[in-house]
Scaffold this active site. Structure first.
Site, PDB file in Angstrom:
ATOM      1  N   GLY A 156       0.610  -1.430   0.330  1.00  0.00           N
ATOM      2  CA  GLY A 156      -0.283   0.048  -0.158  1.00  0.00           C
ATOM      3  C   GLY A 156       0.726   1.400   0.026  1.00  0.00           C
ATOM      4  N   GLU A 177       4.541  -6.496   1.636  1.00  0.00           N
ATOM      5  CA  GLU A 177       4.288  -6.748   0.616  1.00  0.00           C
ATOM      6  C   GLU A 177       4.087  -5.433  -0.622  1.00  0.00           C
ATOM      7  OE1 GLU A 177       1.427 -10.551   1.133  1.00  0.00           O
ATOM      8  OE2 GLU A 177      -0.066  -8.690   1.947  1.00  0.00           O
ATOM      9  N   GLY A 212       3.901  -4.115  -4.151  1.00  0.00           N
ATOM     10  CA  GLY A 212       2.843  -3.948  -4.896  1.00  0.00           C
ATOM     11  C   GLY A 212       3.792  -2.600  -6.223  1.00  0.00           C
ATOM     12  N   ARG A 213       3.020  -2.100  -5.908  1.00  0.00           N
ATOM     13  CA  ARG A 213       3.094  -0.197  -6.705  1.00  0.00           C
ATOM     14  C   ARG A 213       4.646   0.345  -6.260  1.00  0.00           C
ATOM     15  NH1 ARG A 213      -1.405   2.611  -7.561  1.00  0.00           N
ATOM     16  NH2 ARG A 213      -2.417   1.727  -5.941  1.00  0.00           N
ATOM     17  N   ARG A 269      -7.207   3.128 -14.957  1.00  0.00           N
ATOM     18  CA  ARG A 269      -6.990   3.707 -13.780  1.00  0.00           C
ATOM     19  C   ARG A 269      -8.045   5.263 -13.926  1.00  0.00           C
ATOM     20  NH1 ARG A 269      -3.724   5.047 -10.583  1.00  0.00           N
ATOM     21  NH2 ARG A 269      -4.534   3.874  -8.650  1.00  0.00           N
ATOM     22  N   TYR A 321     -10.457   4.739 -10.914  1.00  0.00           N
ATOM     23  CA  TYR A 321     -10.471   5.118  -9.639  1.00  0.00           C
ATOM     24  C   TYR A 321     -10.527   7.060  -9.018  1.00  0.00           C
ATOM     25  CZ  TYR A 321      -8.822   1.034  -9.096  1.00  0.00           C
ATOM     26  OH  TYR A 321      -8.361  -0.580  -9.474  1.00  0.00           O
ATOM     27  N   CYS A 327     -15.085   3.783 -27.012  1.00  0.00           N
ATOM     28  CA  CYS A 327     -16.518   4.556 -27.518  1.00  0.00           C
ATOM     29  C   CYS A 327     -17.300   4.579 -26.220  1.00  0.00           C
ATOM     30  CB  CYS A 327     -17.271   3.588 -28.234  1.00  0.00           C
ATOM     31  SG  CYS A 327     -18.412   4.035 -29.142  1.00  0.00           S
ATOM     32  N   GLU A 328     -16.359   5.662 -25.488  1.00  0.00           N
ATOM     33  CA  GLU A 328     -16.753   5.971 -23.973  1.00  0.00           C
ATOM     34  C   GLU A 328     -16.604   7.333 -23.651  1.00  0.00           C
ATOM     35  OE1 GLU A 328     -18.289   3.852 -21.331  1.00  0.00           O
ATOM     36  OE2 GLU A 328     -17.462   2.298 -22.265  1.00  0.00           O
TER      37      GLU A 328
HETATM   38  N1  LLP Z   1      -1.491  -7.161  -0.963  1.00  0.00           N
HETATM   39  C1  LLP Z   1      -2.553  -7.757  -0.611  1.00  0.00           C
HETATM   40  C2  LLP Z   1      -3.208  -8.407   0.617  1.00  0.00           C
HETATM   41  C3  LLP Z   1      -3.197  -6.646  -1.355  1.00  0.00           C
HETATM   42  O1  LLP Z   1      -4.491  -6.781  -1.126  1.00  0.00           O
HETATM   43  C4  LLP Z   1      -2.840  -5.399  -2.417  1.00  0.00           C
HETATM   44  C5  LLP Z   1      -3.683  -4.783  -3.206  1.00  0.00           C
HETATM   45  C6  LLP Z   1      -1.596  -5.262  -1.848  1.00  0.00           C
HETATM   46  C7  LLP Z   1      -0.857  -6.262  -1.334  1.00  0.00           C
HETATM   47  C8  LLP Z   1      -0.550  -4.281  -3.562  1.00  0.00           C
HETATM   48  O2  LLP Z   1      -0.604  -3.330  -2.638  1.00  0.00           O
HETATM   49  P1  LLP Z   1       0.201  -2.060  -2.861  1.00  0.00           P
HETATM   50  O3  LLP Z   1       1.527  -2.133  -2.620  1.00  0.00           O
HETATM   51  O4  LLP Z   1       0.591  -2.628  -5.093  1.00  0.00           O
HETATM   52  O5  LLP Z   1      -0.795  -0.622  -3.414  1.00  0.00           O
HETATM   53  N2  LLP Z   1      -6.001  -1.664  -8.402  1.00  0.00           N
HETATM   54  C9  LLP Z   1      -5.927  -1.111  -8.111  1.00  0.00           C
HETATM   55  C10 LLP Z   1      -5.519  -1.387  -6.895  1.00  0.00           C
HETATM   56  C11 LLP Z   1      -6.061  -1.957  -5.760  1.00  0.00           C
HETATM   57  C12 LLP Z   1      -5.225  -3.070  -4.940  1.00  0.00           C
HETATM   58  C13 LLP Z   1      -5.529  -4.021  -4.737  1.00  0.00           C
HETATM   59  N3  LLP Z   1      -4.517  -4.977  -3.220  1.00  0.00           N
HETATM   60  C14 LLP Z   1      -5.526   0.608  -8.629  1.00  0.00           C
HETATM   61  O6  LLP Z   1      -5.239   0.006  -9.190  1.00  0.00           O
HETATM   62  O7  LLP Z   1      -4.640   1.383  -8.045  1.00  0.00           O
END
Ligand code: LLP
Length: 442
Positions: free
Chosen positions: A243, A285, A287-288, A325, A329, A356-357
């Protein structure tokens, strides 16, 4: 001449992006291996090597390809997967499966079977229905499954409603109501096929402030104490989720990882010491934070529509199909004209996608130099949740992915073709018209 031109072109990963657009066509996702590895180095320096008994896994939902698995493996991180498809990718990449954490609020029997058969490192159990499924499968396969419980900490976070996950009213995790959580812990301790190691929480995504992470960890620590005192359960692991926010546009500033992790570790260490609890292994954990800024998307500008006294729409050859996105969002992005990076920005325009949106607007009101059809637009910070959320609306084909590093570029996902779009279709024999199909050779 060449040099002069190159000076005006955006360089990314040592590569001239205008040349990349020519070579691989657009829209094109471009991923910088160096930025990914720099983030992993920061994770190692400021977290893995700084603290004892900690682990970091990459949340692969942000961006997952075979190559990404290899990079993450070589950096020594684990992988968080959330579906059979993500797990399959990890398996095909030969990723060490004991370093895989399997998430999901409704894992299917097939997915659980696969995860247990392949002995993934941890399954993060979302609910008691899932616990029973795992128990049954583990019994049949004669395995003992290491699990964490995902808890719903009941904290709010300051981000888009669709990406907050820690609030009480959530589809994710086990609510902390006494009767529910005590049943979960007791069963987790009792079942022979289960090795309950601890708890997991994830409060939300794209957060710049550590307050909701800390509030969530506070709740987890109260649970750890209660489980210790009331059920004699010693928590061995606490996964605090991902997150961590990154730069997209405007005043966004990616915080260093240790802004989050130091405060989380201090809280856990202090509280465990003062309460006489064993300090659990701590897992993060992100991701982004690892992949987001490592990606840009290149588009070719097509039609330019000026509506006098209202707005200028600059349309690109992609849109909500490769980056949903903004539409989902209201996410805001920044961009430059890749072949005019040094030119003065003198006009505010709106970047429209080709779907087309009406809602297919990638960037509303951005200042750019004089835009001309054929220019290349580079949108920044598209590494996370773009390729992984791309779709085929309007039967648009999904872009290729190119990995760049030190001036070299390599294709890691080829562009989708029209044939790919129809590959799963079956035409009932009564509709088949072989003669016509043979005559057309598109
Ligand atoms: N761990 C769990 C259990 C999660 O559900 C998520 C993200 C992460 C880690 C990684 O989160 P990050 O570090 O990437 O923020 N599609 C949305 C984001 C959905 C995230 C869902 N879970 C977007 O484009 O902003």
């Amino acid at each position: 001449m060449n040099n002069i031109k190159r000076d005006d072109n955006l360089i990314f990963g040592g590569c001239d992006t205008v040349e990349l657009a020519k070579e691989y066509k657009t829209p094109l996702y471009v991923i910088s291996e160096k930025i990914i590895r720099d983030r992993c180095t920061e994770i190692k320096d400021d977290f893995l090597n700084k603290y004892k008994n900690v682990t970091a896994v990459y949340a692969s939902k942000a961006f997952l390809t075979l190559t990404m698995c290899k990079i993450i493996e070589s950096e020594g991180l684990g992988l968080d997967v959330v579906s059979g498809g993500e797990l399959f990718t990890a398996i095909k990449a030969n990723f060490p499966l004991n370093k895989v954490i399997f998430h999901g609020n409704n894992k299917t029997v097939e997915e659980l079977n696969m995860a247990i058969e392949y002995e993934v490192g941890r399954i993060v159990v979302d609910n008691l229905y899932e616990l029973e499924l795992i128990r049954k499968i583990a019994k049949r396969l004669n395995k003992k499954v290491k699990i964490l419980y995902r808890i719903t900490p009941g904290v709010k976070s300051d981000t888009h409603e669709y990406i907050t996950t820690g609030q009480k009213d959530s589809k994710f995790g086990i609510p902390l109501n006494e009767e529910i959580i005590s049943e979960a812990v007791k069963k987790g301790m009792k079942y022979e096929e289960i090795d309950l190691l601890g708890f997991h929480l994830h409060v939300g995504s794209q957060l710049f402030d550590n307050s909701s992470h800390l509030a969530g960890v506070e709740v987890a620590l109260r649970l750890i104490k209660k489980a210790n005192d009331e059920y004699d359960f010693v928590t061995k692991e606490l996964n605090t989720g991902g997150g961590f926010g990154i730069y997209y546009s405007g005043d966004d500033v990616r915080k260093p990882l240790n802004y989050f992790t130091d405060s989380i570790m201090d809280l856990i260490n202090d509280r465990c010491k003062s309460q006489g609890l064993k300090i659990p292994k701590v897992i993060i954990e992100p991701g982004r934070w690892i992949i987001g800024e490592a990606g840009i998307t290149l588009y070719t500008i097509g039609s330019i529509k000026q509506i006098p006294n209202i707005r200028t729409y600059v349309a690109v050859d992609g849109g909500m199909t490769d980056n949903p996105r903004p539409a989902l969002y209201g996410a805001k992005y920044n961009a430059v004209i890749a072949n005019k990076v040094n030119k003065k920005k003198n006009k505010v325009v709106t970047i429209a996608g080709k779907c087309c949106e009406s809602g297919d607007i990638l960037i509303k009101d951005i200042a750019l130099p004089k835009v001309e059809s054929g220019d290349i637009l580079a949108v920044s910070s598209t590494g996370a949740y773009n390729h992984s959320m791309a779709n085929n609306y309007n039967k648009n084909t999904r872009p290729a992915v190119v990995l760049v590093n030190d001036g070299e570029s390599e294709l890691i996902v080829r562009r989708e073709t029209y044939k790919d779009l129809l590959i799963r279709e079956k035409l009932p024999s009564r509709f088949q018209d072989t003669e016509v199909n043979e005559r057309r050779s598109v």
